[in-house]
Design a protein around this motif. Structure first.
Motif, PDB file in Angstrom:
ATOM      1  N   UNK A  54      14.501 -18.237  19.253  1.00 31.65           N
ATOM      2  CA  UNK A  54      14.775 -17.114  20.997  1.00 31.65           C
ATOM      3  C   UNK A  54      16.389 -16.391  20.233  1.00 31.65           C
ATOM      4  N   UNK A  55      17.134 -17.264  19.099  1.00 32.19           N
ATOM      5  CA  UNK A  55      18.801 -16.156  19.108  1.00 32.19           C
ATOM      6  C   UNK A  55      17.705 -15.084  18.067  1.00 32.19           C
ATOM      7  N   UNK A  56      17.001 -14.613  17.480  1.00 35.24           N
ATOM      8  CA  UNK A  56      15.975 -13.376  16.847  1.00 35.24           C
ATOM      9  C   UNK A  56      17.050 -13.632  15.138  1.00 35.24           C
ATOM     10  N   UNK A  57      17.448 -14.749  14.867  1.00 39.54           N
ATOM     11  CA  UNK A  57      18.411 -14.900  13.471  1.00 39.54           C
ATOM     12  C   UNK A  57      17.825 -16.008  12.556  1.00 39.54           C
ATOM     13  N   UNK A  58      17.698 -15.864  11.493  1.00 40.35           N
ATOM     14  CA  UNK A  58      17.738 -17.282  10.688  1.00 40.35           C
ATOM     15  C   UNK A  58      19.180 -18.217  10.968  1.00 40.35           C
ATOM     16  N   UNK A  59      20.371 -17.987  12.132  1.00 37.69           N
ATOM     17  CA  UNK A  59      21.615 -18.600  12.102  1.00 37.69           C
ATOM     18  C   UNK A  59      21.061 -19.568  12.586  1.00 37.69           C
ATOM     19  N   UNK A  60      20.185 -19.796  13.455  1.00 39.09           N
ATOM     20  CA  UNK A  60      20.385 -20.925  14.441  1.00 39.09           C
ATOM     21  C   UNK A  60      20.243 -21.943  13.356  1.00 39.09           C
ATOM     22  N   UNK A  61      19.318 -21.581  12.343  1.00 46.09           N
ATOM     23  CA  UNK A  61      19.554 -22.936  11.468  1.00 46.09           C
ATOM     24  C   UNK A  61      20.487 -23.676  11.233  1.00 46.09           C
ATOM     25  N   UNK A  62      21.560 -23.259  11.443  1.00 49.89           N
ATOM     26  CA  UNK A  62      22.811 -24.056  10.441  1.00 49.89           C
ATOM     27  C   UNK A  62      23.783 -23.746  12.384  1.00 49.89           C
ATOM     28  N   UNK A  63      23.630 -23.003  13.308  1.00 49.78           N
ATOM     29  CA  UNK A  63      23.992 -23.655  14.499  1.00 49.78           C
ATOM     30  C   UNK A  63      23.585 -24.645  15.152  1.00 49.78           C
ATOM     31  N   UNK A  64      22.513 -24.763  15.419  1.00 49.10           N
ATOM     32  CA  UNK A  64      21.687 -26.047  15.262  1.00 49.10           C
ATOM     33  C   UNK A  64      22.545 -27.405  14.853  1.00 49.10           C
ATOM     34  N   UNK A 110       0.855  -1.013  -0.002  1.00 50.10           N
ATOM     35  CA  UNK A 110      -0.369   0.083  -0.124  1.00 50.10           C
ATOM     36  C   UNK A 110       0.577   1.330  -0.044  1.00 50.10           C
ATOM     37  N   UNK A 111       1.530   1.044   0.607  1.00 43.03           N
ATOM     38  CA  UNK A 111       2.694   2.413   0.781  1.00 43.03           C
ATOM     39  C   UNK A 111       3.100   2.700  -0.325  1.00 43.03           C
ATOM     40  N   UNK A 112       3.781   1.823  -0.922  1.00 45.07           N
ATOM     41  CA  UNK A 112       5.169   1.863  -2.449  1.00 45.07           C
ATOM     42  C   UNK A 112       3.538   1.935  -3.450  1.00 45.07           C
ATOM     43  N   UNK A 113       2.269   1.637  -3.465  1.00 47.35           N
ATOM     44  CA  UNK A 113       1.166   1.931  -4.351  1.00 47.35           C
ATOM     45  C   UNK A 113       1.889   0.882  -5.210  1.00 47.35           C
ATOM     46  N   UNK A 114       1.940  -0.095  -5.112  1.00 43.10           N
ATOM     47  CA  UNK A 114       2.218  -0.803  -6.335  1.00 43.10           C
ATOM     48  C   UNK A 114       1.434  -1.542  -6.007  1.00 43.10           C
ATOM     49  N   UNK A 115       0.951  -2.505  -7.542  1.00 40.54           N
ATOM     50  CA  UNK A 115       0.229  -3.539  -8.049  1.00 40.54           C
ATOM     51  C   UNK A 115       0.612  -4.701  -7.798  1.00 40.54           C
ATOM     52  N   UNK A 116       1.574  -4.657  -7.073  1.00 44.08           N
ATOM     53  CA  UNK A 116       3.030  -6.675  -6.722  1.00 44.08           C
ATOM     54  C   UNK A 116       2.602  -6.794  -5.517  1.00 44.08           C
ATOM     55  N   UNK A 117       2.520  -7.694  -5.741  1.00 45.26           N
ATOM     56  CA  UNK A 117       2.194  -8.648  -4.048  1.00 45.26           C
ATOM     57  C   UNK A 117       3.553  -8.923  -3.353  1.00 45.26           C
ATOM     58  N   UNK A 118       3.532  -8.255  -2.174  1.00 48.04           N
ATOM     59  CA  UNK A 118       5.146  -8.785  -1.946  1.00 48.04           C
ATOM     60  C   UNK A 118       5.179  -9.461  -0.302  1.00 48.04           C
ATOM     61  N   UNK A 119       5.702 -10.468  -0.873  1.00 48.71           N
ATOM     62  CA  UNK A 119       5.802 -11.388   0.827  1.00 48.71           C
ATOM     63  C   UNK A 119       7.259 -11.516   1.297  1.00 48.71           C
ATOM     64  N   UNK A 120       6.877 -11.934   2.594  1.00 46.22           N
ATOM     65  CA  UNK A 120       8.559 -11.577   3.305  1.00 46.22           C
ATOM     66  C   UNK A 120       8.488 -13.206   4.305  1.00 46.22           C
ATOM     67  N   UNK A 121       9.740 -13.726   3.943  1.00 46.16           N
ATOM     68  CA  UNK A 121      10.178 -14.821   5.184  1.00 46.16           C
ATOM     69  C   UNK A 121      10.628 -14.192   5.991  1.00 46.16           C
ATOM     70  N   UNK A 122       9.750 -15.116   7.237  1.00 46.54           N
ATOM     71  CA  UNK A 122      10.304 -13.948   8.706  1.00 46.54           C
ATOM     72  C   UNK A 122      11.148 -15.522   9.527  1.00 46.54           C
ATOM     73  N   UNK A 123      12.602 -14.964   9.485  1.00 46.30           N
ATOM     74  CA  UNK A 123      13.190 -15.883  10.108  1.00 46.30           C
ATOM     75  C   UNK A 123      13.734 -15.173  11.919  1.00 46.30           C
ATOM     76  N   UNK A 124      12.999 -14.203  12.164  1.00 45.42           N
ATOM     77  CA  UNK A 124      13.679 -13.673  13.239  1.00 45.42           C
ATOM     78  C   UNK A 124      12.406 -14.373  15.051  1.00 45.42           C
ATOM     79  N   UNK A 125      11.552 -15.055  14.315  1.00 46.29           N
ATOM     80  CA  UNK A 125      10.743 -16.286  15.282  1.00 46.29           C
ATOM     81  C   UNK A 125      11.137 -16.849  15.696  1.00 46.29           C
TER      82      UNK A 125
END
Ligand SMILES: *Cc1c(COP(=O)(O)O)cnc(C)c1O
Length: 316
Positions: free
Chosen positions: A115-125, A98-113
């Motif tokens: 305890x460590x707060x980032x995607x780094x846990x995927x490899x750390x474990x 809406x803010x961009x006024x774009x017809x594009x559909x924008x999705x994001x993959x949220x990896x902050x969810x």
């Protein structure tokens, strides 16, 4: 007041737990032209398993050097750990559209969810798991801002391994909370350059008062691993093995988009060391390489430390 917003689909798309990817995807298997090999700095020849054995965990070296196996089954213990915070949501960025006024559909993959707060846990474990399986006592690593060190400390605590983190001195001083989170998980955190390693002493002597760098912390962590029996060095980005583990991001993203009936045109990722970008795009690049689909892919990097858009491609 903002203009009101009409949702024409779900805001968040989650896979079910049983739809979690069961294997990591190794994009190198589908590359006709393989990436240039790591070179042994001593001989100038491609590194071998034996060259890397004093530094890295055995199973991780196998993953590092494997250009041919497309899928690596995710061990049951890692899959169970992943279930604490995976699948991660694919979010439709309605307000941004809406803010961009774009017809594009924008999705994001949220990896902050997690305890460590980032995607780094995927490899750390995964890396902590293989270190434990090998019967090691502990691991050493470096961290800059502290994301990787935090994810690794959480993972080593989970498996009962010792964790020694060399933290770039300027961050150690500026980000005391990060440092203390790592210590709470039981890691030891040393500001780098330190006086605990030969290279640290040398750097301190040559550059008195330096606030450190990632390269310097890496050198200290590698030295510490090689000098202590039962220890290996682990790294949170850059390496093939890390991209392999991070492919879980892209595999989930693709599965969630398939569930929504959406075909992405453009996939965008931020590139530091390249692990979240590489993990996100791997399955899509795989389809491209196999001629099954086409996507535009865009890497975004900081202008202050570019690795794609400036400089020269060379061995370091
Ligand atoms: C480490 C980190 C990055 C950069 O590393 P990549 O390997 O490029 O993913 C980006 N974002 C966050 C949140 C990080 O912790």
């Amino acid at each position: 007041m903002r203009n009101s917003l009409k949702l024409d689909g779900p805001v968040k798309t989650y896979l079910d737990e049983n739809e979690l990817p069961k294997a990591w995807y190794n994009v190198r298997a589908d590359m006709k032209k393989k990436p240039a090999p790591l070179l042994n700095p001593g001989t100038g020849k491609p590194v071998t398993f034996e060259d890397l054995q004093p530094v890295f965990c055995d199973e991780l070296i196998k993953q590092e050097l494997d250009n041919d196996t497309a899928y690596f089954e995710i061990p049951e213990d890692i899959l169970t750990f992943y279930k604490m915070y995976r699948p991660s949501p694919l979010v439709r960025a309605y307000f941004l559209e809406q803010a961009l006024g774009t017809p594009a559909h924008i999705y994001y993959k949220f990896e902050g969810n997690n305890t460590s707060g980032s995607h780094k846990l995927n490899s750390a474990i995964a890396q902590a798991y293989y270190a434990k399986k090998q019967g090691l006592k502990g691991v050493t690593t470096e961290t800059g801002a502290g994301q990787w060190g935090t994810a690794l400390s959480m993972s080593t605590a989970f498996f009962g391994l010792d964790c020694q983190v060399y933290m770039v001195k300027v961050s150690y001083e500026q980000k005391p909370f990060r440092r203390e989170v790592m210590r709470t998980y039981g890691a030891s955190v040393t500001p780098s350059p330190s006086m605990t390693t030969d290279i640290g002493k040398k750097i301190n002597a040559e550059f008195p008062g330096t606030t450190g760098s990632l390269g310097c912390a890496i050198s200290e962590a590698v030295e510490a691993a090689v000098k202590q029996p039962g220890y290996r060095y682990v790294l949170g980005s850059v390496l093939n093995q890390v991209l392999l583990h991070q492919s879980v991001i892209g595999l989930e993203t693709k599965a969630a988009l398939d569930k929504l009936g959406v075909k992405a045109d453009l996939i965008i990722g931020c590139a530091g060391g390249g692990s979240n970008l590489g993990g996100l795009i791997s399955p899509f690049v795989g389809e491209k390489l196999r001629g099954e689909a086409d996507y535009d892919i865009l890497a975004v990097e900081p202008a202050s430390c570019p690795s794609f858009t400036r400089g020269k491609y060379a061995y370091d």
